[in-house]
Motif scaffolding. Structure first.
Motif, short mmCIF file in Angstrom:
data_model
loop_
_atom_site.label_atom_id
_atom_site.label_comp_id
_atom_site.label_asym_id
_atom_site.label_seq_id
_atom_site.Cartn_x
_atom_site.Cartn_y
_atom_site.Cartn_z
N CYS A 138 81.61 -26.31 -8.48
CA CYS A 138 80.39 -27.11 -8.63
C CYS A 138 80.70 -28.32 -9.50
O CYS A 138 81.16 -28.18 -10.64
N GLN A 139 80.46 -29.47 -8.93
CA GLN A 139 80.82 -30.70 -9.61
C GLN A 139 79.59 -31.55 -9.90
O GLN A 139 78.76 -31.79 -9.03
N ILE A 140 79.48 -31.98 -11.15
CA ILE A 140 78.39 -32.88 -11.53
C ILE A 140 79.04 -34.14 -12.10
O ILE A 140 79.50 -34.16 -13.25
N SER A 141 79.08 -35.17 -11.26
CA SER A 141 79.88 -36.35 -11.63
C SER A 141 79.34 -37.05 -12.88
O SER A 141 80.11 -37.51 -13.73
N GLU A 183 66.90 -29.31 -10.15
CA GLU A 183 65.68 -29.90 -10.70
C GLU A 183 65.92 -30.55 -12.06
O GLU A 183 65.34 -31.57 -12.39
N LEU A 184 66.80 -29.90 -12.84
CA LEU A 184 67.13 -30.46 -14.15
C LEU A 184 67.77 -31.84 -13.99
O LEU A 184 67.40 -32.80 -14.67
N LEU A 185 68.71 -31.94 -13.04
CA LEU A 185 69.40 -33.22 -12.83
C LEU A 185 68.45 -34.27 -12.24
O LEU A 185 68.45 -35.43 -12.66
N GLN A 186 67.64 -33.83 -11.27
CA GLN A 186 66.67 -34.75 -10.67
C GLN A 186 65.71 -35.30 -11.71
O GLN A 186 65.37 -36.48 -11.71
N GLY A 187 65.32 -34.42 -12.65
CA GLY A 187 64.42 -34.82 -13.72
C GLY A 187 65.01 -35.91 -14.60
O GLY A 187 64.28 -36.66 -15.25
N ARG A 188 66.33 -35.99 -14.60
CA ARG A 188 66.98 -37.02 -15.40
C ARG A 188 67.41 -38.21 -14.53
O ARG A 188 68.19 -39.08 -14.96
N GLY A 189 66.96 -38.17 -13.29
CA GLY A 189 67.27 -39.26 -12.38
C GLY A 189 68.72 -39.28 -11.93
O GLY A 189 69.26 -40.32 -11.54
N LEU A 190 69.36 -38.10 -11.96
CA LEU A 190 70.78 -38.03 -11.60
C LEU A 190 70.96 -37.42 -10.21
O LEU A 190 70.07 -36.78 -9.67
N GLU A 191 72.16 -37.59 -9.68
CA GLU A 191 72.47 -37.04 -8.37
C GLU A 191 72.60 -35.52 -8.43
O GLU A 191 72.96 -34.97 -9.46
N ARG A 192 72.35 -34.87 -7.30
CA ARG A 192 72.46 -33.42 -7.28
C ARG A 192 73.92 -32.98 -7.36
O ARG A 192 74.83 -33.75 -7.02
N PRO A 193 74.16 -31.74 -7.79
CA PRO A 193 75.54 -31.28 -7.89
C PRO A 193 76.17 -31.12 -6.51
O PRO A 193 75.47 -30.93 -5.51
N VAL A 194 77.49 -31.22 -6.48
CA VAL A 194 78.20 -31.06 -5.21
C VAL A 194 78.97 -29.74 -5.25
O VAL A 194 79.75 -29.48 -6.17
N TYR A 195 78.71 -28.88 -4.26
CA TYR A 195 79.39 -27.58 -4.20
C TYR A 195 80.45 -27.63 -3.11
O TYR A 195 80.20 -28.13 -2.02
N VAL A 241 82.91 -26.75 -12.59
CA VAL A 241 82.93 -25.32 -12.91
C VAL A 241 83.10 -24.54 -11.61
O VAL A 241 82.45 -24.82 -10.62
N SER A 242 84.02 -23.57 -11.62
CA SER A 242 84.16 -22.78 -10.41
C SER A 242 83.79 -21.33 -10.67
O SER A 242 83.83 -20.84 -11.80
N ALA A 243 83.42 -20.64 -9.59
CA ALA A 243 83.03 -19.24 -9.68
C ALA A 243 83.47 -18.52 -8.42
O ALA A 243 83.58 -19.13 -7.35
N VAL A 244 83.74 -17.23 -8.55
CA VAL A 244 84.19 -16.43 -7.42
C VAL A 244 83.14 -15.37 -7.09
O VAL A 244 82.58 -14.75 -7.99
N ALA A 245 82.85 -15.19 -5.79
CA ALA A 245 81.91 -14.14 -5.38
C ALA A 245 82.19 -13.76 -3.93
O ALA A 245 83.03 -14.37 -3.27
N SER A 246 81.48 -12.75 -3.45
CA SER A 246 81.74 -12.23 -2.11
C SER A 246 81.11 -13.08 -1.01
O SER A 246 81.33 -12.82 0.17
N SER A 247 80.31 -14.05 -1.38
CA SER A 247 79.80 -14.97 -0.36
C SER A 247 79.76 -16.36 -0.98
O SER A 247 79.72 -16.52 -2.20
N ARG A 248 79.72 -17.32 -0.09
CA ARG A 248 79.67 -18.71 -0.56
C ARG A 248 78.40 -18.94 -1.37
O ARG A 248 78.42 -19.54 -2.45
N ARG A 249 77.27 -18.41 -0.87
CA ARG A 249 75.98 -18.59 -1.52
C ARG A 249 75.99 -18.01 -2.94
O ARG A 249 75.55 -18.64 -3.90
N LYS A 250 76.52 -16.78 -3.05
CA LYS A 250 76.55 -16.13 -4.37
C LYS A 250 77.44 -16.89 -5.35
O LYS A 250 77.11 -17.03 -6.53
N ALA A 251 78.59 -17.38 -4.83
CA ALA A 251 79.50 -18.13 -5.71
C ALA A 251 78.83 -19.41 -6.20
O ALA A 251 78.98 -19.79 -7.36
N GLU A 252 78.08 -20.06 -5.32
CA GLU A 252 77.37 -21.28 -5.72
C GLU A 252 76.34 -20.98 -6.81
O GLU A 252 76.23 -21.70 -7.80
#
Ligand code: MN
Length: 227
Positions: free
Chosen positions: A190-193, A160-172, A199-210
């Motif tokens: 997570c990439q914000i062009s 929502e923060l990125l959309q509010g600035r008219g930018l593309e959504r992040p890519v996971y 930025v990367s993160a590690v977790a026990s599921s894909r959803r949690k890592a995102e």
């Protein structure tokens, strides 16, 4: 002089069994028969009733947001506020030492009292009577829920923060999966062009890592995502 009728009026419920109210109003400093067992019961009931109400009322909220919302409603400081609004402290029975140290006005004790009275109402009557009490006690707060920003999950807030600035959504993207089947570790990037953020993160599921990656970016938003 019996003060219980005044309490009944404030609660909107009249107890049949007076010994239950006495128990619900007795601090542990009074003796072995005190409010702790009823508080335990009331705590559980309160959590369920609030979970039920917000689940029905807010189909737009996911499990995480519902949990956060419930936690904000049933936390000690909220319960203490409700107890103060009803001036429940004046009905509390305490040992003299506790009384002298102002125990009747302690947040944790006042919160316990709300829970014990809910538990006692259930014991004295039935589930629906106790549920009605919870709904009365929380009516104003339940009507004024505007799921605040902090109740949204980090991915949603970042998007929502990125959309509010008219930018593309992040890519996971999942960049690494390690470990055996039941104890996998997912590394998600997570990439914000628009901001050259990676930025990367590690977790026990894909959803949690995102979610973790999004949360990390939000934490450093002033540096990573300058306006
Ligand atoms: Mn408690």
């Amino acid at each position: 002089m019996n003060e219980l009728p005044r309490l009944y009026k404030r609660l909107g419920y009249e107890f049949k069994d007076e010994s239950l109210v006495e128990e619900a109003l007795s601090h542990r400093s009074v003796g072995n028969i005190n409010y702790e067992r009823l508080e335990y019961l009331g705590d559980s009931l309160l959590n369920f009733v609030i979970a039920d109400v917000i689940h029905e009322k807010h189909p737009e909220l996911n499990e995480g947001a519902l949990s956060r919302l419930r936690a904000s409603l049933v936390r000690g400081s909220t319960l203490a506020m409700i107890a103060r609004e009803l001036e429940l402290g004046e009905f509390l029975r305490m040992g003299t030492g506790e009384l002298r140290s102002g125990g009747f006005n302690r947040d944790s004790t006042l919160a316990d009292l709300v829970e014990s009275l809910i538990g006692a109402t259930y014991r004295d009557a039935d589930f629906f009577t106790a549920r009605d009490l919870v709904l009365r006690l929380f009516a104003e707060r339940l009507n004024n829920i505007t799921p605040a920003e902090e109740l949204k999950d980090p991915k949603t807030r970042l998007q929502e923060l990125l959309q509010g600035r008219g930018l593309e959504r992040p890519v996971y993207s999942v960049v690494k999966t390690e470990g055996k089947s039941h104890e996998l570790a997912f590394t998600v990037n997570c990439q914000i062009s628009a901001y050259d953020v990676n930025v990367s993160a590690v977790a026990s599921s894909r959803r949690k890592a995102e979610q973790t990656a999004a949360a990390e970016i939000l934490d450093q938003a002033s540096v990573l995502l300058p306006q």
